[in-house]
Design an enzyme around this catalytic site. Structure first.
Site, PDB file in Angstrom:
ATOM      1  N   HIS A  99       0.798  -1.238   0.000  1.00  0.00           N
ATOM      2  CA  HIS A  99       0.000   0.000   0.000  1.00  0.00           C
ATOM      3  C   HIS A  99       0.825   1.280   0.000  1.00  0.00           C
ATOM      4  CE1 HIS A  99      -4.398   1.202   1.197  1.00  0.00           C
ATOM      5  NE2 HIS A  99      -4.011   1.741   0.067  1.00  0.00           N
ATOM      6  N   ASP A 123      -9.790  -0.134   4.426  1.00  0.00           N
ATOM      7  CA  ASP A 123      -8.592  -0.733   5.002  1.00  0.00           C
ATOM      8  C   ASP A 123      -8.847  -1.109   6.461  1.00  0.00           C
ATOM      9  OD1 ASP A 123      -5.842  -1.236   5.678  1.00  0.00           O
ATOM     10  OD2 ASP A 123      -5.191   0.315   4.281  1.00  0.00           O
ATOM     11  N   HIS A 125      -6.442  -0.883   8.399  1.00  0.00           N
ATOM     12  CA  HIS A 125      -5.473   0.029   9.011  1.00  0.00           C
ATOM     13  C   HIS A 125      -5.690   1.458   8.524  1.00  0.00           C
ATOM     14  CE1 HIS A 125      -3.658  -3.993   8.325  1.00  0.00           C
ATOM     15  NE2 HIS A 125      -3.332  -3.882   9.600  1.00  0.00           N
ATOM     16  N   ASP A 127      -3.087   3.661   7.960  1.00  0.00           N
ATOM     17  CA  ASP A 127      -1.950   4.064   7.115  1.00  0.00           C
ATOM     18  C   ASP A 127      -1.630   5.553   7.232  1.00  0.00           C
ATOM     19  OD1 ASP A 127      -1.865   1.399   6.440  1.00  0.00           O
ATOM     20  OD2 ASP A 127      -2.713   1.643   4.438  1.00  0.00           O
ATOM     21  N   HIS A 140       4.337   1.184   4.082  1.00  0.00           N
ATOM     22  CA  HIS A 140       2.924   0.966   3.701  1.00  0.00           C
ATOM     23  C   HIS A 140       1.950   1.380   4.820  1.00  0.00           C
ATOM     24  CE1 HIS A 140       1.972  -3.381   5.362  1.00  0.00           C
ATOM     25  NE2 HIS A 140       2.697  -2.689   6.207  1.00  0.00           N
ATOM     26  N   ASP A 228      -7.585  -1.667   0.103  1.00  0.00           N
ATOM     27  CA  ASP A 228      -6.633  -2.614   0.683  1.00  0.00           C
ATOM     28  C   ASP A 228      -7.414  -3.893   0.979  1.00  0.00           C
ATOM     29  OD1 ASP A 228      -4.941  -4.061   2.439  1.00  0.00           O
ATOM     30  OD2 ASP A 228      -4.085  -2.218   3.276  1.00  0.00           O
ATOM     31  N   ASP A 230      -6.890  -6.175   2.891  1.00  0.00           N
ATOM     32  CA  ASP A 230      -6.973  -6.592   4.297  1.00  0.00           C
ATOM     33  C   ASP A 230      -8.154  -5.953   5.022  1.00  0.00           C
ATOM     34  OD1 ASP A 230      -6.098  -4.108   5.417  1.00  0.00           O
ATOM     35  OD2 ASP A 230      -4.002  -4.726   5.366  1.00  0.00           O
ATOM     36  N   GLU A 273      -2.074  -5.124  -1.736  1.00  0.00           N
ATOM     37  CA  GLU A 273      -1.687  -6.012  -0.631  1.00  0.00           C
ATOM     38  C   GLU A 273      -2.011  -7.497  -0.830  1.00  0.00           C
ATOM     39  OE1 GLU A 273       0.244  -5.335   2.008  1.00  0.00           O
ATOM     40  OE2 GLU A 273       0.336  -3.143   1.991  1.00  0.00           O
TER      41      GLU A 273
HETATM   42  N1  LIG Z   1      -1.199  -1.106   4.176  1.00  0.00           N
HETATM   43  C1  LIG Z   1      -1.114  -1.864   5.248  1.00  0.00           C
HETATM   44  N2  LIG Z   1      -1.457  -3.121   5.216  1.00  0.00           N
HETATM   45  N3  LIG Z   1      -0.669  -1.291   6.351  1.00  0.00           N
HETATM   46  C2  LIG Z   1      -0.441  -1.974   7.602  1.00  0.00           C
HETATM   47  C3  LIG Z   1       0.161  -1.065   8.618  1.00  0.00           C
HETATM   48  C4  LIG Z   1       0.369  -1.727   9.935  1.00  0.00           C
HETATM   49  C5  LIG Z   1       0.861  -0.820  11.042  1.00  0.00           C
HETATM   50  N4  LIG Z   1      -0.109   0.186  11.357  1.00  0.00           N
HETATM   51  C6  LIG Z   1       2.190  -0.188  10.666  1.00  0.00           C
HETATM   52  O1  LIG Z   1       2.240   1.005  10.450  1.00  0.00           O
HETATM   53  O2  LIG Z   1       3.178  -0.856  10.573  1.00  0.00           O
HETATM   54 MN   LIG Z   2      -3.342  -0.245   3.763  1.00  0.00          MN
HETATM   55 MN   LIG Z   3      -4.232  -2.622   5.630  1.00  0.00          MN
END
Ligand SMILES: NC(=[NH2+])NCCC[C@H](N)C(=O)O
Ligand SMILES: [Mn+2]
Ligand SMILES: [Mn+2]
Length: 303
Positions: A99, A123, A125, A127, A140, A228, A230, A273
């Site tokens: 990402h 997502d 998350h 990000d 990411h 994303d 996920d 992802e």
């Molecule tokens: N694009 C993603 N899957 N991001 C996951 C980030 C996970 C976590 N918040 C980090 O900054 O490491």
């Molecule tokens: Mn993401």
């Molecule tokens: Mn994510």
């Protein structure tokens, strides 16, 4: 509706090899054909060139941001490709890769659009991390924050100096794994979010209504949709680097995508992802293909 498919074969942003094979794996399973079936003009411009380096380069440019130089270089190329596609009247559909590609994608959209645009980020998350808040050093986890102008200048000045999207035009849906520092950023910047708990409580239909009315009120004419995988429940996507439980179901996700594309405001899309190497029984592949079919069908209706 003319689509420009762009592959972004990068794993440096998540520090987990395999995700760079996502675009070609999806091509081998009919990515282009899915779009061609539903749309008249599909151009696969191939993959963005990504420099191949070994793990010794991980901290070569920065003490904590991994593969910083490679992430920036690849995303500068991507930004150019996205900007070009938009200037040629096409909808750039960028397939990752991790990402971190949101950096290049949003920089390209910013380059091509005169007015403010919105970003819808689907997502698990947020990000939104900056160097100081990131628990992993994985870029990411930072693209949305950097695009909003937060954090290290090396990322905020990517492609072009300064903020690419205003925090007030950011909408995040599907959240269930947010770092402490990101919670602070969400509050301070007034970023609009719908966590999974909100979606479970209110139902997807109600959330969609809230999202669409907020978008309408903002009067933006371009929406960038960053998807994303996920955001989907971890049982549906074992082949993603940072799976999280209690996520969206396929139907919920389809409803959301259909509603967002139904506004006819979406002018650029990321799909990120998918890591084929860690997939199990092609579960993630099949989830991706199902969702891509939904994207293509809905885009096809916009003729
Ligand atoms: N694009 C993603 N899957 N991001 C996951 C980030 C996970 C976590 N918040 C980090 O900054 O490491
Ligand atoms: Mn993401
Ligand atoms: Mn994510």
């Amino acid at each position: 509706m003319k689509i420009e498919l762009i592959g972004f074969p990068m794993f440096y942003g998540c520090d987990r090899p395999g995700v760079e094979q996502g675009p070609d794996k999806l091509r081998a399973h009919g990515l282009v054909e899915i779009f061609e079936k539903n749309l008249n003009h599909v151009n696969d411009r191939g993959n963005i060139e990504v420099e191949q380096v070994g793990t010794e380069m991980k901290y070569a440019t920065h003490p904590s941001m991994k593969y910083l130089k490679q992430v920036v270089a690849g995303n500068e190329h991507l930004a150019k490709a996205v900007e070009n596609a938009l200037r040629n009247g096409r909808l750039p559909f960028t397939v990752g890769g991790d990402h971190s590609l949101g950096l290049g994608s949003l920089a390209g959209v910013h380059g091509a659009t005169e007015e403010d645009f919105a970003v819808i980020w689907i997502d698990a998350h947020a990000d939104l991390n900056v160097t100081e808040t990131s628990p992993s050093g994985n870029i990411h986890g930072m693209p949305l924050g950097a695009s909003a102008g937060l954090g290290d200048e090396i990322l905020t000045a990517l492609y072009e100096k300064g903020q690419k999207v205003k925090p007030e035009n950011i909408y995040i849906l599907g959240l269930r794994s947010v770092d402490e520092g990101e919670e602070v950023i969400i509050r301070e910047q007034g970023i609009k979010i719908w966590r999974m708990t909100d979606i479970k409580e209110k139902g997807m239909a109600a959330v969609i209504q809230e999202l669409l009315s907020a978008l309408k009120e903002s009067q933006v004419q371009h929406v960038h949709l960053s998807y994303d995988i996920d955001s989907l429940d971890k049982t549906l996507v074992p082949g993603t680097g940072t799976p999280v439980e209690d996520g969206l179901g396929i139907e919920e996700s389809q409803d959301l995508i259909r509603a967002i594309l139904g506004t006819k405001l979406v002018g650029s899309i990321d799909f990120v992802e998918f890591n084929p190497v860690i997939d199990r029984e092609n579960r993630t592949l099949n989830s991706c293909l199902t969702m891509l079919e939904t994207f293509a069908q809905e885009l096809g209706k916009q003729n």
